[in-house]
Motif scaffolding. Structure first.
Motif, PDB file in Angstrom:
ATOM      1  N   GLU A  54       1.001  -1.125   0.257  1.00 16.11           N
ATOM      2  CA  GLU A  54      -0.070  -0.008  -0.003  1.00 16.11           C
ATOM      3  C   GLU A  54       0.775   1.309  -0.117  1.00 16.11           C
ATOM      4  OE1 GLU A  54      -2.725   0.019   3.202  1.00 16.11           O
ATOM      5  OE2 GLU A  54      -3.772  -2.010   2.586  1.00 16.11           O
ATOM      6  N   GLN A  55       1.786   1.366   0.914  1.00 13.31           N
ATOM      7  CA  GLN A  55       2.629   2.391   0.564  1.00 13.31           C
ATOM      8  C   GLN A  55       3.522   2.541  -0.454  1.00 13.31           C
ATOM      9  OE1 GLN A  55       2.200   0.278   3.141  1.00 13.31           O
ATOM     10  NE2 GLN A  55       2.449   0.965   5.418  1.00 13.31           N
ATOM     11  N   ILE A  56       4.111   1.683  -0.729  1.00  7.92           N
ATOM     12  CA  ILE A  56       4.957   1.584  -2.121  1.00  7.92           C
ATOM     13  C   ILE A  56       4.012   1.995  -3.355  1.00  7.92           C
ATOM     14  CG2 ILE A  56       6.370   0.295  -3.859  1.00  7.92           C
ATOM     15  CD1 ILE A  56       7.517   1.162  -0.808  1.00  7.92           C
ATOM     16  N   GLY A  57       2.753   1.527  -3.377  1.00 11.39           N
ATOM     17  CA  GLY A  57       1.545   1.556  -4.541  1.00 11.39           C
ATOM     18  C   GLY A  57       1.849   0.621  -5.599  1.00 11.39           C
ATOM     19  N   TRP A  58       2.221  -0.542  -5.263  1.00  9.10           N
ATOM     20  CA  TRP A  58       2.239  -1.611  -6.243  1.00  9.10           C
ATOM     21  C   TRP A  58       0.902  -1.890  -6.798  1.00  9.10           C
ATOM     22  CZ3 TRP A  58       6.817  -2.532  -7.763  1.00  9.10           C
ATOM     23  CH2 TRP A  58       7.905  -2.863  -7.143  1.00  9.10           C
ATOM     24  N   ARG A  59       1.010  -1.857  -8.262  1.00  2.00           N
ATOM     25  CA  ARG A  59      -0.598  -2.476  -8.899  1.00  2.00           C
ATOM     26  C   ARG A  59      -0.430  -3.962  -9.329  1.00  2.00           C
ATOM     27  NH1 ARG A  59      -0.776   1.099 -13.821  1.00  2.00           N
ATOM     28  NH2 ARG A  59       1.509   0.634 -13.892  1.00  2.00           N
ATOM     29  N   ASN A  60      -1.475  -4.739  -9.695  1.00  2.77           N
ATOM     30  CA  ASN A  60      -1.359  -5.987 -10.228  1.00  2.77           C
ATOM     31  C   ASN A  60      -0.928  -6.074 -11.511  1.00  2.77           C
ATOM     32  OD1 ASN A  60      -2.003  -7.386  -7.948  1.00  2.77           O
ATOM     33  ND2 ASN A  60      -4.081  -6.985  -8.340  1.00  2.77           N
ATOM     34  N   VAL A  61       0.475  -5.480 -11.741  1.00  9.33           N
ATOM     35  CA  VAL A  61       1.027  -5.626 -13.123  1.00  9.33           C
ATOM     36  C   VAL A  61       2.633  -6.004 -12.877  1.00  9.33           C
ATOM     37  CG1 VAL A  61      -0.452  -3.496 -13.764  1.00  9.33           C
ATOM     38  CG2 VAL A  61       1.744  -3.147 -12.944  1.00  9.33           C
ATOM     39  N   THR A  62       3.216  -5.869 -14.295  1.00 11.15           N
ATOM     40  CA  THR A  62       4.673  -6.302 -13.869  1.00 11.15           C
ATOM     41  C   THR A  62       5.360  -5.430 -12.895  1.00 11.15           C
ATOM     42  OG1 THR A  62       4.630  -6.943 -16.270  1.00 11.15           O
ATOM     43  CG2 THR A  62       6.900  -6.720 -15.099  1.00 11.15           C
ATOM     44  N   ARG A  63       5.760  -6.041 -11.740  1.00 12.76           N
ATOM     45  CA  ARG A  63       6.646  -5.192 -10.727  1.00 12.76           C
ATOM     46  C   ARG A  63       8.009  -5.328 -10.743  1.00 12.76           C
ATOM     47  NH1 ARG A  63       2.583  -7.046  -5.615  1.00 12.76           N
ATOM     48  NH2 ARG A  63       0.729  -5.927  -6.471  1.00 12.76           N
ATOM     49  N   LEU A  64       8.881  -4.569 -10.983  1.00 12.88           N
ATOM     50  CA  LEU A  64      10.358  -4.539 -10.982  1.00 12.88           C
ATOM     51  C   LEU A  64      10.979  -4.041  -9.919  1.00 12.88           C
ATOM     52  CD1 LEU A  64      10.867  -3.932 -14.823  1.00 12.88           C
ATOM     53  CD2 LEU A  64      10.793  -6.160 -13.789  1.00 12.88           C
ATOM     54  N   LEU A  65      11.956  -4.467  -9.104  1.00  9.82           N
ATOM     55  CA  LEU A  65      12.525  -3.825  -8.175  1.00  9.82           C
ATOM     56  C   LEU A  65      14.037  -3.791  -8.823  1.00  9.82           C
ATOM     57  CD1 LEU A  65      13.153  -2.845  -5.253  1.00  9.82           C
ATOM     58  CD2 LEU A  65      13.126  -5.194  -4.402  1.00  9.82           C
ATOM     59  N   VAL A  66      14.728  -2.466  -8.779  1.00 11.97           N
ATOM     60  CA  VAL A  66      15.916  -2.314  -9.048  1.00 11.97           C
ATOM     61  C   VAL A  66      16.916  -1.843  -7.863  1.00 11.97           C
ATOM     62  CG1 VAL A  66      17.626  -1.016 -10.339  1.00 11.97           C
ATOM     63  CG2 VAL A  66      15.338  -1.380 -11.457  1.00 11.97           C
ATOM     64  N   PHE A  67      17.823  -2.838  -7.549  1.00 10.84           N
ATOM     65  CA  PHE A  67      18.534  -2.967  -6.021  1.00 10.84           C
ATOM     66  C   PHE A  67      19.955  -2.555  -6.690  1.00 10.84           C
ATOM     67  CE2 PHE A  67      21.147  -4.978  -2.892  1.00 10.84           C
ATOM     68  CZ  PHE A  67      20.590  -4.473  -1.884  1.00 10.84           C
ATOM     69  N   SER A  68      20.295  -1.088  -6.405  1.00 10.28           N
ATOM     70  CA  SER A  68      21.730  -0.842  -6.916  1.00 10.28           C
ATOM     71  C   SER A  68      22.505  -0.598  -5.639  1.00 10.28           C
ATOM     72  CB  SER A  68      21.305   0.738  -7.347  1.00 10.28           C
ATOM     73  OG  SER A  68      22.605   1.287  -7.602  1.00 10.28           O
ATOM     74  N   THR A  69      23.645  -1.144  -5.643  1.00 13.58           N
ATOM     75  CA  THR A  69      24.713  -0.967  -4.544  1.00 13.58           C
ATOM     76  C   THR A  69      26.187  -1.297  -5.240  1.00 13.58           C
ATOM     77  OG1 THR A  69      25.123  -1.729  -2.430  1.00 13.58           O
ATOM     78  CG2 THR A  69      24.500  -3.458  -3.944  1.00 13.58           C
ATOM     79  N   ASP A  70      27.167  -1.004  -4.244  1.00 14.88           N
ATOM     80  CA  ASP A  70      28.307  -1.278  -4.641  1.00 14.88           C
ATOM     81  C   ASP A  70      29.155  -2.259  -3.736  1.00 14.88           C
ATOM     82  OD1 ASP A  70      28.791   0.500  -2.620  1.00 14.88           O
ATOM     83  OD2 ASP A  70      30.202   1.677  -3.711  1.00 14.88           O
ATOM     84  N   ALA A  71      28.279  -2.946  -2.708  1.00 13.72           N
ATOM     85  CA  ALA A  71      29.004  -3.306  -1.546  1.00 13.72           C
ATOM     86  C   ALA A  71      28.020  -4.833  -1.223  1.00 13.72           C
ATOM     87  CB  ALA A  71      28.836  -2.648  -0.272  1.00 13.72           C
TER      88      ALA A  71
END
Length: 784
Positions: A248-265
């Motif tokens: 609810e807080q993120i606002g996900w819909r029932n569609v394609t959900r992509l999470l990009v996790f960016s880090t250098d560690a």
């Protein structure tokens, strides 16, 4: 096939089913005969349960065999969506269909699989939600500058893929306890060294919920500041968990959900919290207050398995955008998280847009089916029919790769129940492609009872005054009752009075030692070989103790009933080993046993002692047809022989025909018996003829008009050959003698040469020579 039937029938009988429901659960080929008078006397109720073919062979009509079959029914079957990007129609996400069918019912019988086809098609212009989760530790300072303009740039690129795209942003650093960060007041305000202005450390912040406004993304991300921590690994797993469960807080819909996790560690995971005194396992629930994770100091980091579960439940596909240094670590993590990808992030994140596009294309080109938890005893198998004729089974049957937008692939799904649920209640399972919200809902209904069971008559008079339910042609006894017709109570079972009804007259054996006396009636025991059966009022009958022939019961030519063979037609005898077929006794002249014997059990018993053989045609002391008619044929055809003078009186009983050669003689295959003969005449010439008698008793002789006479020996070649042979043998003997002499001489000469070489002469003194000097020694001289 025969072995399979015996095996199935064995399973059905070994189940020892007391009711139709128990029978159909014993195997998919088991049936129950509900015909009332089906059982033989002494057979138990469980004998009604057998292989379908066996029940038919035992005389159970097809309409009296209970054999319910499984079935499938499609309840919802919307076609997959076909549309193009930029088309006039604007569909809501829930109106787009990529998987078909959507809902169905499977009726399962134990051991019988139900199969259905599932179609998947990647819809064009499918909505996408992308959440960018970034590491804001100090080492990512230069990366943040490039991400600040990511929103609008990524919007422009994603428009090529979908017209409905939303983007969000979140950041993470580390748990706010020692030893992950420095907890001194100054470091809590600014964890960076020198004159760097950094924000206070935090675990996870939801900076921007998913939005279609790229400018807003740029604006909010532009206000973000780098923070810092002490150790190298970061608390990214806490952030991923909150992004997955705080829909609810993120606002996900029932569609394609992509999470990009960016880090250098690297990353902390479950158990590392002990360093900071945190021992409570992560609860997998949302703990965001004012878009900040508030329980990082209370709950440990989540485990990888916990993350996999939550990401799968929420249909989130993860893209790990990491630097070259940590590629190996995150590739190992990718292998543990389904529907995830790893991309190489440049040192300043300048390539992040292309990385996201490539990773999205990689993820969306593969479909992997996943099913929910299966009820106990239910198994499922997959077979895939992918592009370019690629088919797979088992685990590889769950997925298809290299799927482009608009491509359609199919799966064949097999569901089998290996046992019935205890209460027989329905179950629901779901199958969905990983990373997609759509799913197939399957309602499983188990066939655990027969139809005739619902038609049963409780407290039926057919079951001994209402002591049981009469169903499916048999009684199901009430509690405390026993017997085929429920005629006894359990208290009466061991009564000696009852045993008396189970003994034959003048016998002390109960049920002939082949069964048990239950309720005054014999219930015959079962054999290990289920094809062998005891029967009869006293279990005195069986179908395997009949006479045998050639190792087979009843010779294989009859059926054993109550220890007596009932022979098939054309067979007789105690072991059905006597054939009534007279064809084997037929002689070559068309007579049974050549008229010289009787046909008994397919074998000739010769009554004339002179004749022998299988058809009484062999006679060792009889003159053959050829020898008998030789003289008459010779005198009539060639006017010679012993009967030359009496030929007209003794040899006119047959018709004679001359032929030119042996090829013109009659050949075998004609209806009349025919004998081919070769005999010698008085001149030692061979002549050939045939003798036959037609159905009217008329004899016919065909004779070759020219006999074959042997030519006399040629004297000259014989004499010349003998002389030449003697001369050649003499020469050979001379040559052999000469060779032996040469060898002997050479050996003697070699021996001489050897002795010559070995001779030793005494050359010290010539025996002929006499010296002129004489030496005399005075024996008295002592040298003084």
């Amino acid at each position: 096939k025969i072995l399979r039937k015996i095996f199935c029938g064995s399973d059905c009988i070994k189940a020892n089913a007391k009711s139709c429901g128990e029978c159909i659960q014993a195997g998919p080929n088991c049936g129950w005969c509900k015909k009332i008078d089906f059982l033989q006397e002494g057979e138990p109720t469980s004998a009604r349960c057998d292989d379908l073919a066996a029940l038919k062979s035992k005389g159970c009509p097809i309409e009296d065999i209970e054999n319910p079959r499984g079935d499938k029914q499609v309840l919802e079957d919307r076609e997959v969506t076909n549309r193009k990007i930029g088309a006039a129609e604007k569909l809501k996400p829930e109106a787009i269909t990529q998987i078909q069918p959507q809902k169905l019912v499977l009726k399962l019988r134990v051991g019988e699989p139900q199969t259905f086809s599932l179609k998947f098609k990647r819809a064009e212009d499918y909505p996408i939600d992308l959440y960018y989760l970034m590491d804001l530790s100090y080492s990512m300072k230069d990366d943040l500058e490039n991400v600040k303009s990511l929103g609008t740039a990524l919007m422009l690129e994603m428009e090529k893929i979908t017209s409905d795209f939303r983007i969000g942003f979140g950041s993470f650093v580390e748990k706010t306890v020692m030893p992950y960060i420095s907890t001194t007041p100054a470091k809590l305000r600014n964890p960076c060294t020198g004159d760097q202005n950094c924000t206070s450390p935090f675990s996870y912040k939801n900076v921007l919920s998913l939005t279609s406004e790229g400018n807003k993304f740029n604006e909010l991300v532009g206000k973000q500041h780098i923070s810092g921590n002490l150790d190298s690994p970061e608390g990214g797993f806490d952030a991923i968990m909150q992004v997955a469960v705080c829909g609810e807080q993120i606002g996900w819909r029932n569609v394609t959900r992509l999470l990009v996790f960016s880090t250098d560690a690297g990353f902390h995971f479950a158990g590392d919290g002990k360093l900071g005194g945190i021992v409570l396992p992560n609860d997998g629930k949302c703990h965001l207050e004012n878009n900040v994770y508030t329980m990082s100091h209370y709950y440990d980091y989540p485990s990888i398995a916990h993350l996999v579960q939550k990401l799968s439940e929420n249909n989130i596909q993860t893209i790990f955008a990491v630097t070259e240094e940590f590629q190996a670590v995150y590739k190992e993590l990718k292998n543990l998280i389904p529907k995830s990808a790893v991309g190489t992030l440049s040192s300043n994140s300048s390539n992040v847009i292309q990385l996201i596009i490539d990773a999205y294309n990689s993820l969306s080109s593969e479909v992997i089916l996943e099913n929910s938890k299966l009820p106990k005893g239910v198994t499922i198998s997959y077979k895939s029919f992918c592009k370019n004729g690629v088919n797979d089974t088992q685990e590889d049957g769950r997925k298809c790769s290299n799927i482009s937008i608009g491509d359609e692939v199919k799966f064949e799904i097999n569901v089998t129940a290996n046992e019935c649920p205890k209460k027989g209640q329905n179950e629901t399972i779901k199958i969905k492609p990983l990373g997609f919200t759509e799913e197939v809902e399957i309602n499983l209904q188990f066939i655990c009872e027969c139809q005739c069971q619902s038609e049963g008559e409780p407290n039926s008079q057919a079951c001994h005054e209402g002591n049981g339910t009469f169903e499916c042609g048999a009684c199901r006894c009430n509690e405390g009752r026993i017997g085929r017709l429920c005629e006894c109570s359990t208290d009466e079972v061991n009564s000696e009075d009852m045993d008396a009804y189970c003994r034959r007259e003048n016998s002390t054996e109960i049920c002939s030692n082949n069964g048990e006396c239950i309720c005054g009636q014999c219930v015959c025991k079962k054999r290990e070989n289920t094809n062998e059966v005891y029967s009869g009022k006293y279990c005195e009958c069986d179908n395997f103790n009949c006479d045998r022939s050639n190792g087979l019961i009843c010779g294989g030519n009859g059926i054993c009933k109550c220890r007596v063979c009932e022979c098939f037609p054309n067979f007789t005898g105690s072991a059905c080993d006597c054939s009534l077929d007279t064809f084997p006794c037929m002689a070559s002249n068309g007579q049974i046993c050549n008229g010289r014997g009787t046909c008994e059990c397919g074998t000739c018993n010769c009554t004339d002692p002179k004749f022998q053989g299988a058809t009484c045609e062999m006679c060792q002391t009889c003159v053959g047809v050829c020898a008998e008619h030789k003289d008459c044929v010779q005198c009539r055809a060639f006017d010679k022989g012993e009967k030359k003078e009496t030929c007209s009186q003794e040899c006119m009983h047959f018709n004679m025909t001359r032929v030119e050669s042996r090829d013109k003689l009659p050949q075998p295959g004609q209806p009349d018996p025919l004998s081919h003969c070769k005999e010698k005449d008085v001149d030692d010439c061979w002549f050939y003829f045939t003798y036959s008698v037609n159905s009217n008793g008329e004899a016919s002789v065909h004779v070759v008009e020219t006999p074959e006479c042997p030519s006399g020996p040629d004297i000259i070649p014989i004499v010349a050959g003998v002389v030449a042979g003697i001369v050649l043998i003499g020469l050979a003997l001379l040559l052999i003698w000469k060779l032996l002499m040469i060898i002997h001489d050479r050996r003697e000469f070699a021996k001489f040469e050897k002795e010559k070489m070995n001779a030793k002469w005494d050359t010290g003194e010539n025996p002929i020579y006499k010296s002129a000097v004489t030496t005399v020694v005075n024996p008295k001289y002592e040298g003084k």
